[in-house]
Design a protein around this motif. Structure first.
Motif, PDB file in Angstrom:
ATOM      1  N   PRO A   2      39.816  -7.096  -7.635  1.00 51.93           N
ATOM      2  CA  PRO A   2      40.357  -7.519  -7.204  1.00 51.93           C
ATOM      3  C   PRO A   2      41.554  -8.964  -6.783  1.00 51.93           C
ATOM      4  CG  PRO A   2      39.142  -7.470  -5.161  1.00 51.93           C
ATOM      5  CD  PRO A   2      38.487  -7.268  -7.321  1.00 51.93           C
ATOM      6  N   ASP A  27      40.255  -7.745   1.559  1.00 54.24           N
ATOM      7  CA  ASP A  27      40.767  -6.944   0.460  1.00 54.24           C
ATOM      8  C   ASP A  27      39.681  -6.493  -0.708  1.00 54.24           C
ATOM      9  OD1 ASP A  27      42.933  -7.178  -1.599  1.00 54.24           O
ATOM     10  OD2 ASP A  27      41.977  -8.942  -2.622  1.00 54.24           O
ATOM     11  N   TRP A  31      40.329  -1.909  -1.973  1.00 51.32           N
ATOM     12  CA  TRP A  31      40.070  -1.680  -3.120  1.00 51.32           C
ATOM     13  C   TRP A  31      39.368  -0.734  -3.312  1.00 51.32           C
ATOM     14  CZ3 TRP A  31      35.443  -1.808  -6.690  1.00 51.32           C
ATOM     15  CH2 TRP A  31      36.246  -2.134  -7.730  1.00 51.32           C
TER      16      TRP A  31
END
Length: 344
Positions: A2, A27, A31
């Protein structure tokens, strides 16, 4: 992997878009969630496709089709092999029971048909490659079939060679009576088979046929052949002649009064070989006649027409005398006399 995302949000106080940075932890979690969701979706589709709908994957379906094709081909080949086996068995039976029997040949033993095909290591490679058992049986079946076809081919070649000489064989088979019948037919004094011995009184096998007739009645060869032996047997056959006709046939003429042939002479059907007598173990003038086929005595009455008339028989004898270079058979005493004088 990511990447770090940069987002912009609108601030109503400043009336401007301000940059907002997201935390790397969120994040990563986002993902991972997306990846797990995709994997779950793929698994769900796979499960529905295979378990619920019962469908195969493309490669599995292809391999199954190939496997089904090979099974169908193997089954067809096995059925064809079974059909050819039935046909070959019929040929083998006819060859053993008819063709080879006619020409006096022995049956082909099974040990010869299947020899060399039962070795422990001959088909080890099939197991090494993990071959299907049905395919292994098919391979063995074809090997056995090829060996049997080869053996039958050689056997029929042998029969064919003898068939080309069928005319010679027909003249060698003992197919006429050894003496001319009386006006009313043959006088059979004792038949082939078990009987009460006329001298000793016990039961024993009578290996031939006894023909009653007048002392000195001519005795004739019943087929073409070579005189195998002559002589006198005390307490048994008396004066006798044995003729080897080939093709598994031999004939014996016993209790003769005189012998007109000697060993090694070639004789033809209806050649006179002696005269009817009363020598050896005999209770009266008669001819003891035996037919031997492939080492076993058989019933002589099965080898000639019992309804032949005396006139027909004597006509056959006269025809043979006309065909003979000398017009008649030469007796043993005459042959020995010629040898002593150097005429032969």
């Amino acid at each position: 992997m990511p990447r770090k995302n940069t987002r912009y949000i609108y601030n109503p106080l400043t009336l401007e878009y301000e940059q907002k940075k997201e935390s790397p932890v969120w994040d990563w979690l986002l993902w991972a969630f997306r990846a797990l969701t995709a994997a779950a979706f793929v698994y769900l589709v796979f499960w529905l496709y295979t378990s619920v709908l019962g469908l195969d994957l493309p490669k599995t379906a292809y391999l199954k089709r190939r496997h089904a094709d090979w099974e169908a081909k193997t089954s067809l080949m096995s059925s064809t092999l079974s059909f050819y086996d039935e046909v070959l068995c019929g040929i083998e039976d006819r060859n053993d029971d008819v063709y080879r029997s006619i020409f006096g040949l022995n049956e082909i033993p099974d040990e010869l048909k299947y020899s060399g095909l039962e070795g422990a290591k001959r088909y080890a490679y099939l197991d090494e490659y993990g071959a299907n058992p049905a395919f292994g049986r098919l391979v063995r079946g074809f090997d056995v079939m090829m060996k049997r076809v080869y053996i039958q081919s050689r056997a029929l070649d042998e029969v064919d060679e003898l068939a080309r000489k069928a005319g010679d064989m027909a003249s060698c088979v003992p197919s006429v009576p050894p003496i001319a019948p009386l006006e009313g037919g043959f006088k059979i004094t004792s038949s082939f088979g078990y009987r009460i011995d006329p001298i000793f009184g016990n039961t024993r096998m009578h290996r031939g046929q006894d023909f009653g007739h007048a002392l000195g009645e001519p005795v004739y060869a019943t087929g073409d052949g070579v005189v195998e032996s002559t002589g006198y047997q005390f307490g048994g056959y008396g004066n006798q002649v044995v003729i080897n006709h080939g093709y598994g046939y031999r004939t014996r003429y016993a209790h003769l009064n005189t012998i007109l042939v000697n060993p090694g002479m070639k004789v033809r059907r209806a050649d006179q070989i002696g005269t009817l007598g009363n020598t050896g173990k005999s209770t009266g003038p008669h001819l003891h006649y035996e037919v031997e086929y492939r080492g076993n005595c058989v019933n002589p009455l099965n080898y000639f027409d019992r309804d032949i008339s005396r006139q027909e028989y004597l006509a056959m004898v006269r025809q043979r005398e006309e065909e003979s270079p000398s017009g008649k058979m030469v007796s043993t005493s005459e042959i020995l006399k010629k040898r002593r004088t150097g005429d032969e």
